[in-house]
Design a protein around this motif. Structure first.
Motif, PDB file in Angstrom:
ATOM      1  N   ARG A 231       2.830   7.698 -16.298  1.00 27.43           N
ATOM      2  CA  ARG A 231       3.696   7.903 -15.132  1.00 27.43           C
ATOM      3  C   ARG A 231       2.937   7.428 -13.908  1.00 27.43           C
ATOM      4  O   ARG A 231       1.807   7.851 -13.673  1.00 27.43           O
ATOM      5  N   PHE A 232       3.534   6.510 -13.153  1.00 28.77           N
ATOM      6  CA  PHE A 232       2.859   5.994 -11.965  1.00 28.77           C
ATOM      7  C   PHE A 232       2.949   6.996 -10.820  1.00 28.77           C
ATOM      8  O   PHE A 232       3.831   7.859 -10.831  1.00 28.77           O
ATOM      9  N   PRO A 233       2.057   6.868  -9.838  1.00 28.50           N
ATOM     10  CA  PRO A 233       2.071   7.827  -8.717  1.00 28.50           C
ATOM     11  C   PRO A 233       3.442   7.945  -8.051  1.00 28.50           C
ATOM     12  O   PRO A 233       3.788   8.993  -7.522  1.00 28.50           O
ATOM     13  N   ASN A 234       4.247   6.859  -8.083  1.00 28.79           N
ATOM     14  CA  ASN A 234       5.559   6.946  -7.441  1.00 28.79           C
ATOM     15  C   ASN A 234       6.583   7.666  -8.322  1.00 28.79           C
ATOM     16  O   ASN A 234       7.760   7.717  -8.002  1.00 28.79           O
ATOM     17  N   GLY A 235       6.114   8.200  -9.465  1.00 28.86           N
ATOM     18  CA  GLY A 235       7.002   8.997 -10.309  1.00 28.86           C
ATOM     19  C   GLY A 235       7.672   8.217 -11.418  1.00 28.86           C
ATOM     20  O   GLY A 235       8.307   8.805 -12.299  1.00 28.86           O
ATOM     21  N   PHE A 236       7.527   6.896 -11.422  1.00 27.98           N
ATOM     22  CA  PHE A 236       8.187   6.087 -12.446  1.00 27.98           C
ATOM     23  C   PHE A 236       7.434   6.200 -13.777  1.00 27.98           C
ATOM     24  O   PHE A 236       6.208   6.047 -13.823  1.00 27.98           O
ATOM     25  N   GLU A 237       8.177   6.467 -14.842  1.00 27.83           N
ATOM     26  CA  GLU A 237       7.543   6.607 -16.145  1.00 27.83           C
ATOM     27  C   GLU A 237       7.662   5.290 -16.902  1.00 27.83           C
ATOM     28  O   GLU A 237       8.722   4.954 -17.415  1.00 27.83           O
ATOM     29  N   ALA A 238       6.567   4.541 -16.955  1.00 30.99           N
ATOM     30  CA  ALA A 238       6.608   3.200 -17.540  1.00 30.99           C
ATOM     31  C   ALA A 238       6.455   3.242 -19.055  1.00 30.99           C
ATOM     32  O   ALA A 238       6.989   2.391 -19.754  1.00 30.99           O
ATOM     33  N   LEU A 239       5.720   4.208 -19.584  1.00 30.89           N
ATOM     34  CA  LEU A 239       5.551   4.351 -21.035  1.00 30.89           C
ATOM     35  C   LEU A 239       5.926   5.779 -21.417  1.00 30.89           C
ATOM     36  O   LEU A 239       5.487   6.740 -20.788  1.00 30.89           O
TER      37      LEU A 239
ATOM     38  N   GLY B  99       9.306  -8.049 -25.387  1.00 32.14           N
ATOM     39  CA  GLY B  99      10.216  -7.145 -24.701  1.00 32.14           C
ATOM     40  C   GLY B  99      10.650  -7.707 -23.375  1.00 32.14           C
ATOM     41  O   GLY B  99      10.000  -8.597 -22.827  1.00 32.14           O
ATOM     42  N   PRO B 100      11.750  -7.183 -22.826  1.00 34.89           N
ATOM     43  CA  PRO B 100      12.235  -7.675 -21.532  1.00 34.89           C
ATOM     44  C   PRO B 100      11.270  -7.296 -20.413  1.00 34.89           C
ATOM     45  O   PRO B 100      10.410  -6.437 -20.588  1.00 34.89           O
ATOM     46  N   SER B 101      11.436  -7.925 -19.263  1.00 32.02           N
ATOM     47  CA  SER B 101      10.620  -7.584 -18.103  1.00 32.02           C
ATOM     48  C   SER B 101      10.814  -6.117 -17.763  1.00 32.02           C
ATOM     49  O   SER B 101      11.928  -5.606 -17.819  1.00 32.02           O
ATOM     50  N   GLY B 102       9.731  -5.455 -17.439  1.00 36.12           N
ATOM     51  CA  GLY B 102       9.829  -4.046 -17.061  1.00 36.12           C
ATOM     52  C   GLY B 102       9.791  -3.116 -18.251  1.00 36.12           C
ATOM     53  O   GLY B 102       9.891  -1.892 -18.090  1.00 36.12           O
ATOM     54  N   ALA B 103       9.614  -3.663 -19.482  1.00 39.83           N
ATOM     55  CA  ALA B 103       9.597  -2.808 -20.672  1.00 39.83           C
ATOM     56  C   ALA B 103       8.323  -1.965 -20.720  1.00 39.83           C
ATOM     57  O   ALA B 103       8.278  -0.942 -21.394  1.00 39.83           O
ATOM     58  N   GLY B 104       7.283  -2.414 -20.027  1.00 43.02           N
ATOM     59  CA  GLY B 104       6.014  -1.680 -20.050  1.00 43.02           C
ATOM     60  C   GLY B 104       4.935  -2.390 -20.841  1.00 43.02           C
ATOM     61  O   GLY B 104       3.901  -1.796 -21.151  1.00 43.02           O
ATOM     62  N   LYS B 105       5.141  -3.666 -21.147  1.00 38.75           N
ATOM     63  CA  LYS B 105       4.162  -4.424 -21.930  1.00 38.75           C
ATOM     64  C   LYS B 105       2.827  -4.511 -21.215  1.00 38.75           C
ATOM     65  O   LYS B 105       1.779  -4.202 -21.791  1.00 38.75           O
ATOM     66  N   SER B 106       2.880  -4.934 -19.941  1.00 37.82           N
ATOM     67  CA  SER B 106       1.625  -5.090 -19.196  1.00 37.82           C
ATOM     68  C   SER B 106       0.909  -3.761 -19.077  1.00 37.82           C
ATOM     69  O   SER B 106      -0.314  -3.685 -19.249  1.00 37.82           O
ATOM     70  N   THR B 107       1.659  -2.713 -18.787  1.00 30.53           N
ATOM     71  CA  THR B 107       1.045  -1.399 -18.642  1.00 30.53           C
ATOM     72  C   THR B 107       0.331  -1.008 -19.923  1.00 30.53           C
ATOM     73  O   THR B 107      -0.807  -0.513 -19.891  1.00 30.53           O
ATOM     74  N   LEU B 108       0.960  -1.263 -21.058  1.00 31.62           N
ATOM     75  CA  LEU B 108       0.354  -0.913 -22.345  1.00 31.62           C
ATOM     76  C   LEU B 108      -0.966  -1.670 -22.538  1.00 31.62           C
ATOM     77  O   LEU B 108      -1.990  -1.091 -22.915  1.00 31.62           O
TER      78      LEU B 108
ATOM     79  N   ASP C 119      -2.088 -11.046 -21.375  1.00 33.20           N
ATOM     80  CA  ASP C 119      -0.850 -10.584 -20.758  1.00 33.20           C
ATOM     81  C   ASP C 119      -0.025 -11.781 -20.307  1.00 33.20           C
ATOM     82  O   ASP C 119      -0.314 -12.392 -19.287  1.00 33.20           O
ATOM     83  N   GLU C 120       0.972 -12.116 -21.081  1.00 36.15           N
ATOM     84  CA  GLU C 120       1.825 -13.279 -20.811  1.00 36.15           C
ATOM     85  C   GLU C 120       0.992 -14.501 -20.437  1.00 36.15           C
ATOM     86  O   GLU C 120       1.161 -15.065 -19.361  1.00 36.15           O
ATOM     87  N   PRO C 121       0.116 -14.941 -21.349  1.00 39.06           N
ATOM     88  CA  PRO C 121      -0.824 -16.011 -20.999  1.00 39.06           C
ATOM     89  C   PRO C 121      -0.147 -17.349 -20.779  1.00 39.06           C
ATOM     90  O   PRO C 121      -0.761 -18.244 -20.185  1.00 39.06           O
TER      91      PRO C 121
END
Ligand SMILES: Nc1ncnc2c1ncn2[C@@H]1O[C@H](COP(=O)(O)OP(=O)(O)O)[C@@H](O)[C@H]1O
Ligand SMILES: [Mg+2]
Lengths: 267, 259, 271
Positions: free
Chosen positions: B12-20, B37-46, B169-171
């Motif tokens: 969960r990011f500080p702004n409250g958004f739960e990415a994973l 996965g689509p953009s915003g799926a949380g791939k980079s975060t993982l 990450d999306e090389p």
């Protein structure tokens, strides 16, 4: 919306014009300035009288007396050396403090705050005040002057550096961080190389500024050409004063052009 | 033995958004895994969690049995290299110096802050540059290279770390199709020859199909598919790329028809 | 290049680049040569630590509260000098800035002359001009304001000119295409675009002038500087403490305010 819509649309009244507060501000500013003039007891008579006499006054500087030129040049050399040492001192301090005062490089918030406040403090102390203090501690001579310039401008240089470091691309920082680099390595590989040109510009600016300031430090006994000028002016020796002013002027203009040239070379 | 083990991780990011939202996965040592996965799926975060660039809110990530946490992050990073979409090289440094940053974690900082390197480190850098075919550009400045070349420098930097794991990450997202092909082939070859575990985030379904041993499909912070490329059918792709609140998604149909 | 060398730089020959080595050596040589002139003496430096500490210790005295009203009056005078000189400088610098901007100047010769005039005006520090003006019009804040305004015009005119030189050319063309005259183009197309830059410059100059005004009293040109020097000379540490504190507070407040304003201008309204 097409042309037909536009035609059929009833003409609507314009929204009310936003009130323009400009005249109020101008009036307030003028009133404040007038108050200041009144409070400082600046009389325009003195000024007008002064302007009349000013031409006559400045004509006294008409015949520069260069008999002591070699001494003036030596004093100017001392002044330049003082500025150089002050700038190098500032550069050293800023080099170590700036990364700690940059939010994205600082190892933790505590060091960040301490470094920031240290820089703010150094910047807030006028260099002539510092020079007075250092003269009291070290005795007369250029060394306290160099120290004063160094401490004061370390505050400026450190702040400029820290702000440049904070603008370093986040991706570049992560690229170096992802290899497992520590704080010092981050600063040396992601930090300084990225801001090198900007940083050199700032150093030249500070050097330039320190030469100007070093030429007046003599007034508080911190060596250089300033004391000589102070003395000749007090003795109403306009010829020597004019010569001294011309020496300072020439030096500063030369430095001005040199640093402009160097800056162009760097781009 | 699994090289990477992800246990009920949420972020969960500080702004409250739960990415994973609760991720479990084991990644086998020496395998080539693609996260799709689509953009915003949380791939980079993982991916960033595996390198310590982010810390999980709950759960934990282990690399070779070692938990990734703040105190050990530099030690972990020395074995887990990362390759970025925007390459993230230091523009003003030479290609060699950029590759040598891969050696920083392995050396004391005393020499490295003066840009002094051991002879053997230069050997490692040269070898890495040969691997990616850029030895003739060794002394150029990094920002003078094309995108594909910069990405190869990024991979050389990762190789110079002598890592157990390479995360990418999306090389190829900023590269043309030919350079993309080169980069993916290179990563696959590194996985096969050196036995390095590779995890790649991708957008392109066809590249994922052709290069991966295993595909992990993500959507909305959850794993929605995990299997071999052959098992990824049209209906699986549908679950991976479906968008919340859109019933008849013609864009999705059109996109998948050619995937 | 010897193969026995273990440590190498990431350059073709393993040695640091020549310009860098040359630059560093030149700097070190410069420092070494000028060290006797500046009387750099590390023994003396270290020896002075004791006196520095003693000095700092003397600063821990009960402040001279009786002095506070005079302090406030002098600080007010300092601030007033800053504001007045900056205001005068703005009025004078605007036309000079237009003349000294290569894209707004009426003639290249005017451009060159104005540029040189500005660089002459900023060449000497305020304190030198203050000395000269004090001997011309006598003691008090007037020569201080004159000196500050004079030097500030040199800086401000240059900064204004540089901001005008980088305005977007298309907007200027647009206004000109609508038949605007020489002055109208400058007033309605160039100045509004350069305005955010101007505000930044003015804040920077205010900051600079406040620091300068705080020390002009040294030569009798008004402000807190005179009291500062006198309390120093007379060892009135109970006053010196208050003065230093007052300068620190005012400078810091303005510093923060201008930082905030500048970042608001650069990053848009809310920052
Ligand atoms: N630092 C952050 N703060 C807040 N939200 C973030 C942050 N980083 C990413 N996100 C959000 O988390 C979600 C997942 O991001 P990301 O992992 O980059 O997705 P992907 O790489 O699959 O496109 C996105 O909705 C993104 O907006
Ligand atoms: Mg992403």
């Amino acid at each position: 919306m097409n042309v037909h819509d536009l035609k059929s649309a009833r003409p609507q009244p314009l929204p009310p014009k936003p009130r323009n507060p400009m005249p109020v501000w101008v009036a307030a500013t003028l009133a404040m300035l007038w108050l200041i003039v009144w409070d400082l007891e600046i009389s325009f008579e003195t000024l007008a009288y002064g302007v009349e006499d000013m031409a006559e006054y400045f004509s006294r500087y008409g015949q520069p007396d260069f008999t002591d030129l070699s001494r003036y040049l030596y004093l100017m050399g001392v002044t330049l050396a003082t500025a150089l040492w002050g700038t190098v001192f500032a550069l050293l301090v800023a080099f170590f403090l700036a990364p700690l005062a940059a939010r994205n490089f600082a190892p933790n918030v505590v060091t960040y705050r301490i470094a920031r406040e240290t820089l703010n403090f150094m910047r807030a102390m006028p260099d002539l005040l510092l020079a007075l203090i250092f003269v009291a501690a070290l005795g007369l001579g250029p060394l306290p002057g160099a120290l004063a310039l160094g401490v004061h401008t370390a505050g400026f240089l450190g702040k400029f550096f820290a702000e440049s470091l904070e603008r370093v691309d986040k991706g570049v920082c992560e690229g170096v961080a992802s290899t497992g680099a520590n704080f010092a390595q981050m600063v040396m590989y992601a930090g300084w190389p990225s801001i090198l040109r900007e940083a050199l510009g700032y150093v030249l600016y500070i050097l330039d500024r320190n030469v100007r300031m070093a030429s007046v430090l003599g007034l508080v006994g911190a060596g250089g050409i300033g004391l000589a000028l102070h003395d000749t002016l007090r003795l109403f020796d306009y010829g020597q004063s004019a010569a001294l002013i011309l020496v300072i002027l020439a030096t500063i203009l030369i430095i001005d052009y040199a640093s402009a040239w160097l800056r162009r070379r760097l781009d | 033995m699994s090289a990477i083990s992800i246990q009920s991780v949420s972020k969960r990011f500080p702004n409250g958004f739960e990415a994973l939202k609760g991720i479990d996965a084991e990644i086998r040592s020496g395998s080539f895994t693609v996260v799709l996965g689509p953009s915003g799926a949380g791939k980079s975060t993982l991916l960033r969690l595996m390198n310590g660039l982010e810390t999980p809110t709950t759960g934990m990530v282990r690399i070779d049995g070692e938990i990734v946490d703040r105190r050990k992050v530099r030690h972990i990073r020395s074995r887990v290299a990362m390759v970025f979409q925007q390459f993230n090289l230091v523009d003003r440094l030479s290609v060699v110096t950029n590759v040598l940053t891969g050696r920083l974690a392995h050396r004391s900082w005393v020499g490295s802050v003066f840009y002094l390197f051991r002879q053997e480190d230069l050997g490692i850098a040269r070898e890495a540059l040969c691997r990616v075919g850029l030895i003739d550009k060794a002394w150029s400045r990094a920002d003078k290279l094309s995108g594909g070349q910069q990405q190869r420098v990024g991979i050389a930097r990762a190789l110079a770390q002598r890592p157990k794991v390479i995360l990418a990450d999306e090389p190829v997202a900023s590269l043309d199709p030919v350079s993309s092909e080169e980069i993916m082939t290179l990563l696959r070859e590194i996985c096969d020859r050196d036995g390095i575990t590779v995890v790649v985030n991708l957008h392109q379904v066809d590249l994922a199909r052709r290069f991966a041993d295993r595909i992990i499909g993500m959507n909305g912070g959850r794993i929605v598919f995990d299997g071999k490329p052959e098992e990824m059918t049209q209906s699986v792709l549908r679950t991976i790329y479906q968008r919340e609140g859109i019933e008849d998604d013609t864009s999705l149909d059109m996109a998948l028809a050619y995937a | 290049m010897t193969p026995a060398l273990i440590w190498r730089w990431p350059t073709p020959n393993g040695l640091p680049p020549l310009p860098l080595v040359g630059g560093v050596l030149a700097l070190l040589a410069g420092l070494w040569l000028t060290a006797p002139i500046v009387e750099v003496d590390f023994v003396r430096l270290i020896g002075s630590f004791g006196r520095m500490l003693a000095f700092a210790g003397q600063m821990f005295v009960t402040p001279d509260w009786e002095y506070v009203p005079q302090l406030l009056a002098k600080m007010l005078e300092t601030i007033e000098m800053t504001v007045l000189s900056t205001a005068i400088a703005i009025v004078v610098s605007l036309p000079l800035g237009i003349l000294a901007a290569s894209n707004a100047t009426p003639h290249p010769v005017v451009y060159r002359l104005t540029r040189d005039l500005l660089s002459l005006m900023r060449a000497l520090p305020e304190l030198v001009w203050a000395l000269v003006f004090v001997s011309a019009v006598g003691l008090g804040p007037l020569p201080g304001v004159m000196a500050l305004a004079f030097v500030t015009v040199g800086f401000m005119g240059k900064f204004f000119a540089e901001s005008i030189e980088v305005v977007d050319h298309k907007a200027v063309e647009g206004v000109r295409a609508h038949g605007a005259g020489w002055l109208q183009v400058r007033l309605f197309a160039m100045l509004p675009q350069a305005l955010p830059d101007f505000v930044g410059t003015v804040m920077y100059i205010l900051d600079h002038n406040l620091r300068a005004a705080a020390i002009l009293g040294l030569v009798g040109a008004g402000g807190i500087g005179y009291d500062l020097v006198m309390s120093m000379r007379l060892f009135q540490y109970d006053r010196l403490l208050l003065i230093a504190l007052a300068i620190y507070v005012v400078v810091t407040v303005l510093d923060r305010a201008s930082d905030r304003l500048r970042s608001r201008i650069i990053h848009g309204r809310r920052a």
